[in-house]
Design an enzyme around this catalytic site. Structure first.
Site, mmCIF file in Angstrom:
data_model
loop_
_atom_site.group_PDB
_atom_site.id
_atom_site.type_symbol
_atom_site.label_atom_id
_atom_site.label_comp_id
_atom_site.label_asym_id
_atom_site.label_seq_id
_atom_site.Cartn_x
_atom_site.Cartn_y
_atom_site.Cartn_z
ATOM 1 N N GLU A 123 2.768 -10.836 12.243
ATOM 2 C CA GLU A 123 1.851 -9.814 11.740
ATOM 3 C C GLU A 123 0.845 -9.539 12.854
ATOM 4 O OE1 GLU A 123 -0.766 -8.711 7.789
ATOM 5 O OE2 GLU A 123 -0.591 -10.797 8.368
ATOM 6 N N ALA A 134 -8.344 -8.375 9.246
ATOM 7 C CA ALA A 134 -8.859 -9.601 9.856
ATOM 8 C C ALA A 134 -8.150 -9.933 11.166
ATOM 9 C CB ALA A 134 -8.726 -10.757 8.876
ATOM 10 N N HIS A 189 -0.819 -2.512 8.198
ATOM 11 C CA HIS A 189 -2.002 -2.336 9.044
ATOM 12 C C HIS A 189 -1.853 -1.022 9.806
ATOM 13 C CE1 HIS A 189 -4.073 -6.160 8.315
ATOM 14 N NE2 HIS A 189 -2.860 -6.665 8.182
ATOM 15 N N ARG A 221 -3.571 15.750 -1.412
ATOM 16 C CA ARG A 221 -3.053 16.626 -0.363
ATOM 17 C C ARG A 221 -2.514 15.845 0.821
ATOM 18 N NH1 ARG A 221 -7.866 19.509 -1.716
ATOM 19 N NH2 ARG A 221 -7.390 21.403 -2.917
ATOM 20 N N ASP A 242 -3.645 -11.571 -6.671
ATOM 21 C CA ASP A 242 -4.679 -12.589 -6.836
ATOM 22 C C ASP A 242 -5.901 -12.081 -7.595
ATOM 23 O OD1 ASP A 242 -5.668 -10.893 -4.916
ATOM 24 O OD2 ASP A 242 -6.173 -12.448 -3.454
ATOM 25 N N ASP A 268 0.067 -14.091 1.321
ATOM 26 C CA ASP A 268 -0.765 -13.781 2.492
ATOM 27 C C ASP A 268 -1.823 -14.874 2.630
ATOM 28 O OD1 ASP A 268 -1.667 -12.472 4.771
ATOM 29 O OD2 ASP A 268 -2.835 -10.970 3.683
ATOM 30 N N ALA A 303 -9.813 -11.502 4.467
ATOM 31 C CA ALA A 303 -9.054 -12.182 5.523
ATOM 32 C C ALA A 303 -7.958 -13.039 4.902
ATOM 33 C CB ALA A 303 -9.982 -13.032 6.391
ATOM 34 N N GLY A 304 -6.882 -12.392 4.472
ATOM 35 C CA GLY A 304 -5.833 -13.129 3.785
ATOM 36 C C GLY A 304 -6.310 -13.544 2.404
#
Length: 381
Positions: A123, A134, A189, A221, A242, A268, A303-304
């Protein structure tokens, strides 16, 4: 060899549906279709029996990192998730220096060769600075096919997936390269438009990295990447269930449009999963975990997660009110198929690995078996 075990009395979720008062026969490391007369019988009445969970996007747990840790760290993280029902896990790297990523991939490849992990997911660093989340912006780069190939080669056949912002220069060529080498190209991302995402799918991208997160929202749009990824039957969408990453309505939207066969629940997870609040590092970025939510110390981006898949399962059934069979598909069968391992894992069928999870009537985890051995013994709980 351990005696044959016959697990009886549970509600067993099979590919064909749920069987009340079902039974699963475990012989050695595999599920069998018949049992000898002297087999050990284990009564699981009042429980559910489902396949072991498969996590294709996971950065660590138990205080240990898959993204930058030692082999011992990785094994500690693997064990943490295993006791929460994840019997198969892909180790996810995060953005870093390319040479470091290649060296680290070599170490992870050895663990994959031993069967401790199911492969490697890169990733970053080939992601958009506009949607970096992150990831360290100073280390981001456009997806150069030569550099993509370097990471594939460093993984020695164990690269499973790479997340790309496919709209960046070199993105489509990199997608084609990944597809040619049997590595999943995942759109994530990304700041891509709807049209650019369609191009990426046509080039061979087949997964949406944590759909909805780190990508433009849907507009009436400018429908953006989410719409393109949801509508195309060639794409499987990752979801982080989560309660922080997604509103329940967004989860329902994904299931409505994609169906369970095109949804893969992921964690993640980062180091704090199964461990606790505190300060951690995610790659080169410092993370503060408070009340189970991980955010960058600088900037506050999520961050995850600290999620484990047993919690994702329980939430999906009790909060989101999804059918148990759909949750099993999304948490086991679909990710197993994506990894090309559905001949061995992902469902409770004779001949497959004896990877299974025992849940109580409220869907709390009570037992975990991996390859015929109890990791969490339901009789000792």
């Amino acid at each position: 060899m351990a005696p044959t075990k016959v697990l009886t009395g549970a509600r067993v979720v099979l590919p064909t549906g749920t069987v009340d008062d079902g039974r699963v026969i475990v012989e050695g490391t595999r599920i069998a279709d018949t049992a000898p007369e002297n087999a050990e019988t284990i009564d699981l009445s009042g429980h559910w029996l489902v396949p072991g969970f498969v996590d294709i996007h996971n950065h660590g747990g138990g205080g240990a990192s898959f993204a930058g840790g030692t082999p011992e760290d990785v094994l500690k993280g693997v064990h943490t998730h295993r006791v929460h029902g994840t019997t198969t896990v892909v180790a996810s790297a995060v953005t870093g220096d390319l040479d470091f990523l290649a060296r680290h991939a070599g170490m992870l490849a050895e663990l994959a060769q031993q069967g401790d992990i199911a492969g490697i997911h890169f990733e970053g660093p080939f992601i958009s600075p506009c949607r970096k989340g992150a990831h360290d912006e100073e280390l981001l780069r456009d997806p150069d096919p030569a550099e993509v190939r370097k990471l594939i080669d460093a993984a020695h056949g164990h690269a499973r997936m790479m997340t790309l912002a496919t709209e960046l220069p070199g993105g489509l060529d990199s997608v084609r390269l990944l597809a040619d080498h049997g590595v999943i190209a995942a759109v994530g991302h990304t700041d891509a438009t709807y049209e650019q995402t369609v191009e990426a799918i046509d080039a061979g991208a087949t997964v949406a990295t944590h759909l909805f997160n780190a990508m433009p929202p849907v507009g009436h749009r400018a429908p953006g990447p989410i719409t393109a990824l949801l509508e195309d039957e060639r794409v499987t969408v990752e979801l982080i269930n989560d309660g922080t990453h997604l509103h329940p309505a967004a989860l329902q939207l994904a299931f409505h449009h994609a169906g369970a066969a095109r949804v893969a629940f992921i964690t993640d997870a980062m180091d704090a999963a199964g461990f606790g609040d505190g300060r951690y590092m995610l790659g080169s970025m410092e993370v503060e975990v408070a009340d189970g939510v991980a955010r960058l110390v600088e900037g506050g981006s999520i961050a995850g997660s600290t999620l484990t898949l047993d919690r994702a399962f329980q939430r999906a059934v009790t909060v989101d009110r999804l059918p148990v069979e759909d949750v099993v598909t999304a948490i086991s069968a679909t990710p197993a198929r994506l990894l090309g391992l559905d001949d061995r894992i992902g469902s409770l069928e004779p001949g497959k690995d004896a990877d299974l999870v025992v849940l109580d009537a409220e869907f709390a985890l009570k037992g975990v078996m991996r390859r015929g051995e109890w990791v969490v013994d339901p009789q000792l709980g």
